[in-house]
Write a protein that holds these residues in place. Structure first.
Motif, PDB file in Angstrom:
ATOM      1  N   SER A 103     -11.259  69.876  85.932  1.00 62.80           N
ATOM      2  CA  SER A 103     -10.350  70.361  86.970  1.00 62.80           C
ATOM      3  C   SER A 103      -8.993  70.747  86.416  1.00 62.80           C
ATOM      4  N   GLY A 104      -8.671  70.253  85.234  1.00 57.84           N
ATOM      5  CA  GLY A 104      -7.346  70.515  84.697  1.00 57.84           C
ATOM      6  C   GLY A 104      -6.275  69.599  85.272  1.00 57.84           C
ATOM      7  N   VAL A 105      -6.664  68.728  86.205  1.00 59.46           N
ATOM      8  CA  VAL A 105      -5.699  67.746  86.710  1.00 59.46           C
ATOM      9  C   VAL A 105      -5.530  66.681  85.619  1.00 59.46           C
ATOM     10  N   PRO A 106      -4.281  66.353  85.248  1.00 57.84           N
ATOM     11  CA  PRO A 106      -4.109  65.364  84.164  1.00 57.84           C
ATOM     12  C   PRO A 106      -4.835  64.055  84.502  1.00 57.84           C
ATOM     13  N   GLU A 107      -5.382  63.410  83.495  1.00 58.02           N
ATOM     14  CA  GLU A 107      -6.167  62.201  83.736  1.00 58.02           C
ATOM     15  C   GLU A 107      -5.334  61.133  84.446  1.00 58.02           C
TER      16      GLU A 107
ATOM     17  N   THR B 236     -20.056  57.080  94.132  1.00 54.09           N
ATOM     18  CA  THR B 236     -21.147  56.170  93.764  1.00 54.09           C
ATOM     19  C   THR B 236     -21.395  56.324  92.267  1.00 54.09           C
ATOM     20  N   SER B 237     -20.523  55.750  91.472  1.00 58.09           N
ATOM     21  CA  SER B 237     -20.650  55.959  90.025  1.00 58.09           C
ATOM     22  C   SER B 237     -20.787  54.646  89.271  1.00 58.09           C
ATOM     23  N   GLN B 238     -21.704  54.647  88.326  1.00 55.76           N
ATOM     24  CA  GLN B 238     -21.878  53.496  87.441  1.00 55.76           C
ATOM     25  C   GLN B 238     -20.894  53.555  86.270  1.00 55.76           C
ATOM     26  N   ALA B 239     -20.147  54.650  86.164  1.00 55.73           N
ATOM     27  CA  ALA B 239     -19.252  54.821  85.016  1.00 55.73           C
ATOM     28  C   ALA B 239     -17.978  55.543  85.443  1.00 55.73           C
ATOM     29  N   PRO B 240     -17.128  54.903  86.282  1.00 55.34           N
ATOM     30  CA  PRO B 240     -15.985  55.629  86.853  1.00 55.34           C
ATOM     31  C   PRO B 240     -14.989  56.155  85.816  1.00 55.34           C
ATOM     32  N   HIS B 241     -14.777  55.418  84.729  1.00 57.73           N
ATOM     33  CA  HIS B 241     -13.790  55.901  83.747  1.00 57.73           C
ATOM     34  C   HIS B 241     -14.255  57.183  83.076  1.00 57.73           C
TER      35      HIS B 241
ATOM     36  N   VAL C 214     -16.095  59.440  73.443  1.00 61.09           N
ATOM     37  CA  VAL C 214     -15.447  58.153  73.728  1.00 61.09           C
ATOM     38  C   VAL C 214     -16.408  57.039  73.317  1.00 61.09           C
ATOM     39  N   GLY C 215     -15.942  56.166  72.450  1.00 61.30           N
ATOM     40  CA  GLY C 215     -16.779  55.085  71.933  1.00 61.30           C
ATOM     41  C   GLY C 215     -17.248  54.170  73.049  1.00 61.30           C
ATOM     42  N   MET C 216     -18.424  53.582  72.829  1.00 62.80           N
ATOM     43  CA  MET C 216     -19.007  52.786  73.913  1.00 62.80           C
ATOM     44  C   MET C 216     -18.615  51.305  73.832  1.00 62.80           C
ATOM     45  N   PHE C 217     -17.325  51.090  73.674  1.00 63.68           N
ATOM     46  CA  PHE C 217     -16.751  49.750  73.781  1.00 63.68           C
ATOM     47  C   PHE C 217     -16.716  49.353  75.249  1.00 63.68           C
ATOM     48  N   ASP C 218     -16.297  48.140  75.531  1.00 63.66           N
ATOM     49  CA  ASP C 218     -15.866  47.858  76.899  1.00 63.66           C
ATOM     50  C   ASP C 218     -14.691  46.906  76.867  1.00 63.66           C
ATOM     51  N   SER C 219     -14.159  46.618  78.036  1.00 68.64           N
ATOM     52  CA  SER C 219     -12.829  46.038  78.046  1.00 68.64           C
ATOM     53  C   SER C 219     -12.652  44.992  79.128  1.00 68.64           C
ATOM     54  N   CYS C 220     -11.621  44.174  78.905  1.00 71.05           N
ATOM     55  CA  CYS C 220     -11.263  43.172  79.913  1.00 71.05           C
ATOM     56  C   CYS C 220      -9.779  42.882  79.817  1.00 71.05           C
ATOM     57  N   GLU C 221      -9.187  42.723  80.973  1.00 70.10           N
ATOM     58  CA  GLU C 221      -7.783  42.323  81.054  1.00 70.10           C
ATOM     59  C   GLU C 221      -7.731  41.088  81.941  1.00 70.10           C
TER      60      GLU C 221
ATOM     61  N   ARG D 215     -13.733  59.945  85.353  1.00 70.33           N
ATOM     62  CA  ARG D 215     -12.331  60.369  85.401  1.00 70.33           C
ATOM     63  C   ARG D 215     -12.024  61.344  84.262  1.00 70.33           C
ATOM     64  N   THR D 216     -12.512  60.993  83.083  1.00 70.26           N
ATOM     65  CA  THR D 216     -12.277  61.861  81.931  1.00 70.26           C
ATOM     66  C   THR D 216     -12.917  63.229  82.156  1.00 70.26           C
ATOM     67  N   VAL D 217     -14.170  63.222  82.639  1.00 71.02           N
ATOM     68  CA  VAL D 217     -14.874  64.485  82.863  1.00 71.02           C
ATOM     69  C   VAL D 217     -14.172  65.304  83.949  1.00 71.02           C
ATOM     70  N   VAL D 218     -13.796  64.640  85.040  1.00 72.49           N
ATOM     71  CA  VAL D 218     -13.139  65.358  86.143  1.00 72.49           C
ATOM     72  C   VAL D 218     -11.827  65.973  85.672  1.00 72.49           C
ATOM     73  N   SER D 219     -11.100  65.237  84.873  1.00 76.97           N
ATOM     74  CA  SER D 219      -9.842  65.759  84.372  1.00 76.97           C
ATOM     75  C   SER D 219     -10.090  66.981  83.487  1.00 76.97           C
TER      76      SER D 219
END
Lengths: 287, 163, 803
Positions: free
Chosen positions: C250-254, C235-240, C497-504, C243-247
């Protein structure tokens, strides 16, 4: 919030239920609507080893009338109370007040008997029972007995019921002709218990009070009947002044517990407000 | 562990399951029957996100034991649409923007479904009271009320059409 | 037979682009009970985790006895800080540069702190296991008041920081001090105050509240020991960011960490942080090699996951005698609880609190915020607002009212006099913000006319003159400016990490499209509105544009959804990515039509040859050509990615007016009228905007009128269920009237400013303004929230006007 384990029993008669309670002893609890008991179990404040579910005992539900006596089965739900034509005609205070209890879903499960038997001064039916001169029918191992509401509520979570008793019915008298009634309940939001509440039943004869009941919810260790306040109005042609005086008398016997709803001073003051408003509304309905 | 056989009609289907006596109906539905529409929000019977219909009444499934449903007819949000056709309350919530995060929605729908049978032509105040056992954090209820009003009209039109 | 030629209006309508009240794409699954929220996820062999929590607010852990829990059939493990120590996971870094205990390490610092975890076959057994773990504590003195925390002899709360005199935001002056942060020009402000004809001061508490989304926090962590891959639904408002924090943790590569935010049952800031529960579930899955689910209950949610506010504020205004504001000074003591886990852009430990000069033209201003540790839960998130903007707006709006009252000037009049004028935009505030656009005066007059402000004031006067009136009447008015869309990377980052955002965006050969963003909807309707932006930009119907968010393995990196940043930042990225596609499409169109690009005009969904209406290529034609016969020198395909770094924040504003009636007998208040005019710039979907505003106003109503987290002196949180914590039902909630003006943002590609949080930010001071106004004739200039009946009654009594 997960309840602990227990054995579940579902008797189909009162006799069977009383038998179970007797044999299982104090580790058994009655499951009525469950909206007080199950949350307590989820918080593990209550950890009964046995639940005796009395929801399927059909004789415990419904409203019947014999002369002036109206008998309400203990397992009659709040929504059934609200909808019942007999109650709406003869003791309209009960359906009106039931609308102020909990919320629509909870009223489908919550029962008048459960509300009374729990002995919680925050519940509404104890004060309503006092206002309606109710008599409780209790069945224990030795059979049935009658206990007037005035002798039923002994303290917080403490009633005249023994561990192996079941409250089976509540009998009230039809209101006198032309009686007015009111239940005023101050609460923080839907579903909350009363910060303060007051039930009033009043009948007039020749412009003077011929019958009066003033009872209070959540303003002491049990529901309270405000005898002194009633005495102020009894036999009188009611004035605003007398209503205020009655409210003061009612406030004088309040002994509420401080909680997030307010301190003793506030709750007592709110008792005064609710008493005044309930008397005024009841009078406006009396004829 | 005290397990019991429970038989019920669930969304029109007969089911027979072995359940622990302490299993709450909401967990039975979500975990044993994989019907995850009913949600858990408060666990103390305030929020109504777990509202289902039992024998024609709205009930909060977080404060009801699965064993209590033996012999009952239980309907959840998954049983609201029939033969792939949305129920009018579902249509109305969609058309009137009566939902945002969607978490309270199954409970709101089940309550509205039952409420409109209890009171087919409600006033705004009656709707507010009728759904007062359901909390929503997103919509401020304004569009939910519109949706219930719209559903009432749809149901009445349907009634008229079939009469 | 040829299909009839559609008119431009018909083609426009078919797009369901910007400005269309398009019905929501999300709803079909939600209305059929087919949403997929975290707790709905079930994996084969999944275990359940539950948490043993501290019953006390401050104490030493003497002993933890696991045996009874481990003896329960179905319990797989009981873990404590000692078990996490070898992995160095017993503490974790916070977003604010502090550390927080994952499981209490020797000491507990707040009631309900995580002490141990139990992992079992199902949630029932896990709960039994929690019940069976016995923890012995030695109680320590509890500090609940942030002022008391700063006294010289106050108990040391954070023994782990002993000797650490330099924090993440400068020197620490005291063992319970976290930081002191300042903005503005102190000496300029002091000078103004020294010579000003009038000054006013007001102390106010913005109480601790909790965002309390209907869905609590939770996750399902699934570590695949063979592939070495970790997938976690959360339940995260900021999954990316997670991911960075978890990596990192935990030492698991991002690249082997996949965070998925599934459907989210409301966030409101509560789901920004990384909580111990997530970390423990992930660790458990790695250790046990099985999927592990953690679902918080409501008491845990309110007691331990991120709170908001808790700002003790002193405001001061300097002004001329006719009410022109000259200067502003603010001092704040901020109660951050046991760990500094505020979710703010890293450089701003008090968020964007320095927006506190509000909508007013003030030449000199200064603010300082002092962060303090206490024995309360950590947090400090933006509860449906941009970072600390709610606190800032509350402060300035209250102060303007206080000044108006002191000078006996009407609160509308003093605002007219001080609001930044339309011709002053872009306007640089005394704190250095550059307000992009606004037209405050027009909006103010629109609201005052709509409610007939003069008549309301006359009615109020009549009530005040009548001692027998059973009610007091109050009128609240607020003219607020938000700062949202964090943010420009030159100022805003999270953990670097800069607070940009993105779209593809990918356009498929047959002309439909899929687009993915770095944000994540939690009810805002991104799947609907984002498609509308693309539809308008590219002439593809919204209906055939799929929007996906929340899966870090497919979506481009983004900072997530909070602080009203989705439309201002990701919305801009969408428009920019679409424009890249548009530019390529134009080349292809020119090639297909055998003209030069400069001969083409864009119309709704097609490029037309200028002067020859019949020669055109629709975007669908072009898409096919892009995959079939791209012009020489152009690569095949039609897709684009854009990472948008906003040049500035956006500044939505609003004018809110509220009429309240207060029962002099009970203190009950009734909101008779609430009129909300919002200007969020370009409006993408008016239906959704209205819905967002209704929701924000309702949350504001809850905060102002009832939400509180009352603690006793021992640090027990009284009222941690929804029986006590105020979430209004439909019965309590007022009916809302909404209105709008449109002042587009000049720097945003589509002119949009963001809207969902304005109604929360703006309404809260409006309610207070109205309640205080009911007492204004008695000389009352401020009353702290929440305005419960009980608290209002105490005020009635204090003023001697209760019935």
């Amino acid at each position: 919030m997960i309840p602990p384990s227990f054995e579940y029993h579902r008797p189909s008669t009162v006799e069977e239920a009383v038998g179970l309670l007797s044999s299982l002893g104090s580790e058994a609890k009655i499951l009525a609507g469950g909206h007080s008991l199950l949350p307590m179990m989820k918080l593990r404040f209550a950890m009964p080893e046995h639940l005796v579910d009395i929801n399927r005992i059909s004789e415990l539900s419904g409203v019947s009338v014999v002369g002036d006596n109206i008998t309400i089965g203990a397992m009659t739900t709040e929504n059934a109370v609200i909808a019942d034509p007999i109650l709406n005609e003869k003791v309209p205070l009960l359906p009106e007040a039931a609308k102020l209890i909990a919320d629509p879903q909870v009223r489908n499960r919550g029962t008048i008997g459960g509300d009374i038997a729990h002995g919680d001064p925050a519940n509404d039916h104890p004060a309503l029972a006092l206002a309606c001169d109710a008599v409780m029918t209790v069945v224990g191992p030795a059979g049935a007995r009658q206990i007037p509401a005035s002798e039923f509520f002994l303290g917080t979570y403490w009633t005249a019921l023994n561990d192996d008793d079941i409250l089976t019915a509540i009998t009230v008298k039809a209101f006198p002709d032309g009686a007015g009634y009111s239940y005023r309940k101050l609460k923080r939001k839907t579903g909350d218990w009363a910060t303060a509440a007051c039930a009033v039943v009043v009948a007039l004869s020749g412009g003077k009070v011929s019958h009066i009941r003033i009872t209070l919810t959540n303003l002491g260790p049990t529901a309270i009947r405000a005898h002194d306040a009633e005495a102020v109005l009894s036999g009188q042609a009611v004035t605003d002044e007398l209503i205020k005086h009655a409210a003061e008398k009612a406030m004088a016997i309040c002994d509420p517990a401080e909680d997030l709803r307010g301190d003793v001073e506030y709750k007592t003051a709110m008792a005064g407000q609710m008493v005044q408003r309930a008397i005024a509304e009841a009078l406006s309905r009396a004829n | 562990m005290a397990k019991q056989i429970v038989k019920m009609t669930l969304n029109g289907q007969q089911v027979e399951q072995l359940v622990d006596s302490r299993t709450l109906l909401v967990h039975f539905l979500r975990e044993q029957m994989n019907l995850t529409g009913a949600h858990i929000g408060c666990e103390t019977s305030q929020c109504g996100a777990c509202t289902v219909d039992i024998d024609g009444e709205s009930v909060k499934a977080c404060t009801h034991l699965a064993v209590q449903c033996d012999g009952s007819d239980v309907k959840t949000v998954e049983g609201l649409a029939e033969n792939g056709v949305l129920h009018p309350v579902q249509e109305a919530f969609y058309e009137e923007h009566g939902l945002q995060c969607g978490y309270c929605t199954p409970g709101m729908l089940m309550r509205s479904y039952r409420f409109l049978q209890e009171n087919p032509n409600p006033t705004e105040d009656e709707i507010r009271t009728g759904i007062s056992g359901n909390l929503c954090r997103c919509t401020g209820y304004q569009n939910i009320i519109k949706a219930v009003q719209s559903a009432a009209t749809k149901l009445q039109d349907k009634e008229t059409a079939s009469a | 037979m040829n299909a009839p030629v559609k008119t431009p209006e018909e083609r426009q309508a078919e797009l369901q682009g910007m400005g269309d009240s398009r019905l929501r794409k999300e709803d079909a699954r939600f209305i059929q009970g087919k949403g997929q929220y975290c707790d709905d996820i079930k994996l084969p062999g999944m275990l359940h985790m539950d948490i043993v929590r501290s019953p006390i607010a401050h104490g030493r852990i003497k002993n933890i006895k696991k045996d009874d829990a481990l003896a329960i059939p179905g319990v797989h493990a009981v873990l404590t800080a000692d078990d996490l120590k070898p992995l160095n996971l017993h503490w974790m870094p916070t977003l604010a540069g502090d550390v927080a205990a994952v499981l209490a390490d020797e000491k507990v610092h707040f009631q309900m702190q995580e002490v141990a975890i139990v992992i079992a076959d199902d949630r029932y057994i896990a709960a039994d296991g929690v019940e069976a773990v016995e923890v012995e504590y030695e109680e320590l003195p509890v500090v609940m008041d942030p002022y008391a925390a700063l006294e010289a002899d106050a108990p040391v709360l954070r023994e782990d920081l002993a000797g650490k005199n330099e924090g993440a935001h400068g020197p620490r002056e005291h063992h319970n001090h976290i930081f002191t942060w300042e903005a503005g020009d102190k000496s300029a402000a002091d000078d103004v105050f020294a010579s000003a004809p009038v000054t006013v001061s007001q102390h106010m508490l913005y109480p601790r509240v909790h965002p309390c989304p209907l869905e609590t926090c939770g996750c399902v962590a699934s570590f695949d020991p063979i592939k070495g891959e970790l997938t976690t639904w959360m339940t995260s408002q900021a999954p990316h960011v997670v991911r960075t924090v978890v990596s990192m943790l935990s030492g698991v590569p991002e690249s082997k960490v996949r965070i998925i935010s599934p459907d989210i049952g409301g966030g409101f800031g509560n789901k920004v942080g990384v909580y111990p529960g997530y970390v423990c579930a992930i660790v458990s899955s790695i250790v046990l090699g099985k999927p592990v689910k953690w679902s918080e209950d409501r008491i845990e949610n309110i007691s331990s996951t991120a709170f908001a506010r808790d700002y003790h504020m002193d405001g001061h205004l300097a002004a001329t005698e006719d009410g022109k504001i000259l200067g502003l000074k603010v001092d704040v003591v901020a109660d951050h609880g046991a760990f500094d886990a505020c979710a703010d852009p890293t450089k701003f430990p008090a968020g964007l609190f320095h927006i506190c000069s509000g909508s007013y033209d003030i030449s000199a201003a200064h603010c300082s915020v002092k962060g303090v540790y206490t024995n309360k839960a950590p947090g400090g998130v933006a509860y449906r607002c941009s970072f600390r903007v709610t606190e800032a707006v509350y402060l300035i709006e209250r102060m303007v009212d206080v000044l108006a009252q002191k000078l006996d000037i009407d609160k509308a009049e003093i605002r007219r006099k001080n609001l930044i004028r339309k011709d002053q935009f872009p306007y640089t505030s005394p704190f250095g913000f550059e307000y992009d656009s606004g037209d405050y005066h027009t909006a103010l007059e629109k609201v005052l006319d709509a409610v007939d402000y003069k008549a309301l004031r006359a009615e109020q006067q009549e009530k005040r003159n009548d001692p027998n009136s059973p009610t007091l009447m109050g009128i609240g008015l607020v003219t607020f400016t938000e700062v949202v869309g964090a943010g420009p990377t030159k100022m805003c980052d999270i953990l670097g990490v800069g607070m940009f955002d993105s779209c593809e965006i990918r356009i498929h050969p047959t002309g439909s499209a899929i687009a993915r963003m770095g944000t994540i909807t939690q009810g805002q309707g991104h799947q609907t509105t984002y498609a509308q932006i693309i539809a308008s930009e590219l002439g593809i119907p919204s209906e055939v544009i799929q929007i996906e968010e929340g899966d870090t393995s497919t979506a481009p990196y983004g900072l997530g959804t909070y602080g009203s940043r989705s439309t201002p930042v990701a919305g801009a990225a969408i428009a920019m990515a679409a424009r890249k596609i548009h530019a390529k499409a134009k080349k292809i169109a020119a090639h297909l039509l055998e003209v030069s690009e400069s001969d083409l005009d864009w119309e709704i969904d097609r490029f037309k040859v200028r002067g020859n209406e019949d020669q055109f290529k629709t975007m669908a034609d072009i898409a096919f050509a892009a995959y079939q016969q791209p012009p020489e020198g152009l690569e095949p395909g039609l897709e684009a990615v854009h990472y948008y770094d906003p040049p500035n924040f956006t500044y939505p504003f609003g004018i809110y007016l509220c009429v309240v009636d207060i029962d002099k007998g009970t203190g009950e208040s009734s909101i008779r009228r609430f009129y909300a005019l919002d200007d969020c710039g370009t409006r993408i979907n008016p239906m959704i905007i209205d819905g967002q505003i209704h929701g924000g106003l309702t949350e504001g109503f809850a905060v102002a009128m009832g939400q509180q987290m009352p603690f006793d002196e021992q640090g027990n949180l009284l009222g941690n269920t929804l029986m006590d914590y105020f979430l209004p039902t439909a019965v309590e909630t007022p009916a809302w009237e909404t209105d709008y003006t449109v002042t587009p943002s000049p720097h945003h590609p589509i002119g949009a400013k963001g809207v969902a949080e304005s109604p929360h930010v703006g309404s809260i001071p409006t309610f207070t303004s109205a309640v205080v106004d009911a007492f204004a004739h008695l000389g009352v200039s401020h009353i702290d929230m929440p305005h419960t009946s009980y608290r209002i009654w105490k005020k009635l009594k204090e003023e001697g006007v209760q019935l």
